[in-house]
Design an enzyme around this catalytic site. Structure first.
Site, PDB file in Angstrom:
ATOM      1  N   LYS A 100       0.907  -1.287  -0.084  1.00  0.00           N
ATOM      2  CA  LYS A 100       0.032  -0.216  -0.146  1.00  0.00           C
ATOM      3  C   LYS A 100       0.856   1.105  -0.028  1.00  0.00           C
ATOM      4  CE  LYS A 100      -4.472   0.856  -0.100  1.00  0.00           C
ATOM      5  NZ  LYS A 100      -5.373   0.147  -0.660  1.00  0.00           N
ATOM      6  N   THR A 134     -14.387  -3.411  -8.029  1.00  0.00           N
ATOM      7  CA  THR A 134     -14.539  -3.367  -6.614  1.00  0.00           C
ATOM      8  C   THR A 134     -16.351  -3.506  -6.208  1.00  0.00           C
ATOM      9  OG1 THR A 134     -12.811  -2.411  -6.192  1.00  0.00           O
ATOM     10  CG2 THR A 134     -14.224  -2.498  -4.219  1.00  0.00           C
TER      11      THR A 134
END
Length: 474
Positions: free
Chosen positions: A109, A197
């Site tokens: 990330k 998503t």
């Protein structure tokens, strides 16, 4: 905004706590578990960028949580809330998420601590390109090393800047396109990534509500049709989630945004709400709906399925007992705090955890990465073959029956799969298979853990086996 976490646990601590609960149900010794849990590499950088007549020092991060599989994979967010603990927590979730859906990446990330609204597009491009060059210098980006993607505050535009910067610094890398995903189609992106998503959330919840035994415990029937749904957040994830539920016959009774919420037992038309939002600048005062100026109140309205799809920690110990939903689908990362999770479970609410449910983005990012490495668009090799094969079948059927297939039927049957069809199909299969794995583990726990614990057990088991097979623990 009134939605906030009033508890002491940080997001990272909550992730670690969930890991520890699940680890107690696995066979691995403390050393292996400690390795799975640890963040392997943390990069914290500060770099100068000329903004107008001033030089600003920008704070940024990239965390590689696990190297059990390479490359590492995870988004890059632009937000003033970015700090090291948040990025570590999100990177850890990415590791577990990838393992659950059988995507061969380690978790990563990144984040840049800026308010992107305060910068011009030109300044954002300078910041993004400088950040990318810093990642290159530290060997924190590359098709086989670490592959970023869009996240909060970023989009395909920023990914194209990252790709261009990486390519210019690595001119001999034939796989340079695979250094980042979520790119524009013209830059090697894959069709279906934008809605991935949200569509994954829909597929996951649809699979969960297909089990009659589970629905009976909640007092619900199986299937999506007729279910009353509230969605918090109308960004990319929330909008597409709401869209797919509405198209499947669910009733959108509530929508929540940063400046308020609306609710209607009769149902809300998503497109009409979006049109109202564009006209007025918000969703409040939508005709026929009840207004809530406090967005937190929207979470507490009566519904069958509640989908928090925007912020972290919106359901916490102070409001969890007032949640009326029977199913909560975590479309956002960490929308429920650890204390709230216990309250919801004690109430018998079925919580579909973020570590599984919002894995659609990384699943389709994996498809994009594979496409970039192979340099072949999905469907290119087989589409025409399938078209011709289906045509021959129709000709045979018409010849044998003496009846002609209608033009509409012919057109439907003859359409071979395009890239987006294959991507959606692959995502659907992934989400269905992963949920069944998690549910089987949940059933085997015999009441000693919830779906979140089962999901973490699923991830730990796969990562632990990977480490064992690497032979690094004599």
């Amino acid at each position: 905004m009134a939605i906030m976490n009033t508890e002491n646990n940080t997001f990272f601590e909550s992730v670690q706590r969930n890991f520890d609960k699940a680890a107690a149900h696995t066979r691995f010794d403390k050393g292996v578990l400690a390795q799975i849990k640890a963040c392997n590499s943390i990069l914290r950088i500060k770099f100068p960028v000329k903004i107008g007549d001033q030089v600003e020092v920008i704070e940024a991060y990239r965390v590689q949580h696990s190297h059990h599989k390479l490359p590492c994979k995870g988004g890059i967010r632009f937000s003033m809330e970015v700090d090291q603990e948040e990025v570590m927590a999100l990177a850890a979730l990415m590791t577990y998420k990838c393992a659950i859906v059988n995507v061969p990446f380690g978790g990563g990330k990144g984040g840049i601590k800026i308010d992107s609204k305060k910068y011009t597009d030109f300044d954002l491009e300078k910041i993004t390109r400088r950040y990318t060059s810093e990642l290159c210098k530290k060997n924190f980006i590359g098709p086989g090393i670490d592959v970023p993607a869009p996240d909060y505050g970023t989009s395909a535009r920023e990914m194209s800047w990252i790709l261009d910067t990486y390519s210019s610094l690595n001119p001999g890398d034939i796989n340079a396109q695979a250094c980042v995903t979520g790119k524009p189609i013209s830059q090697g992106g894959v069709r279906g990534r934008t809605e991935a998503t949200g569509l994954g959330v829909f597929f996951g919840i649809r699979e969960a509500v297909s089990f009659a035994d589970d629905m009976e415990k909640l007092g619900l029937t199986t299937g999506i049709e007729g279910k009353r749904v509230i969605v918090q957040g109308l960004g990319n994830v929330g909008y597409h989630t709401a869209k797919y539920f509405q198209e499947a016959g669910a009733k959108l009774v509530g929508l929540i945004e940063f400046n308020g919420a609306i609710y209607s037992e009769e149902g809300l038309d998503l497109d009409a709400v979006q049109a109202h939002r564009q006209t007025t600048g918000g969703i409040l005062d939508f005709p026929g709906a009840i207004n809530f100026t406090d967005p937190a109140a929207g979470l507490e309205q009566d519904c069958d399925i509640l989908i928090p799809a925007a912020l972290e920690s919106v359901i916490h110990k102070d409001n969890a007992d007032r949640i009326k939903a029977k199913i909560i689908g975590e479309a956002a990362n960490g929308p429920i705090t650890a204390e709230a999770d216990e309250i919801l479970n004690s109430k018998g609410i079925l919580v579909l955890p973020d570590v599984y449910l919002n894995a659609g983005g990384v699943t389709v990012s994996y498809f994009e990465w594979l496409k970039n490495l192979s340099r072949v668009r999905y469907g290119r090799l087989e589409k025409r073959f399938n078209d011709n094969m289906y045509k021959e079948l129709i000709d045979i059927i018409e010849s044998m029956t003496g009846k002609r297939v209608s033009d509409l039927e012919r057109k439907t049957i003859l359409r071979g799969p395009d890239e987006i069809d294959l991507v959606h199909s692959g995502l659907e299969d992934t989400m269905i298979g992963a949920y069944r794995e998690i549910r089987d583990i949940h059933v085997s726990l015999e009441g000693k853990g919830d779906l979140r614990t089962a999901a973490f057990i699923c991830a730990i088991n796969k990562i632990g086996v990977a480490y064992e097979e690497l032979g690094i623990f004599p």
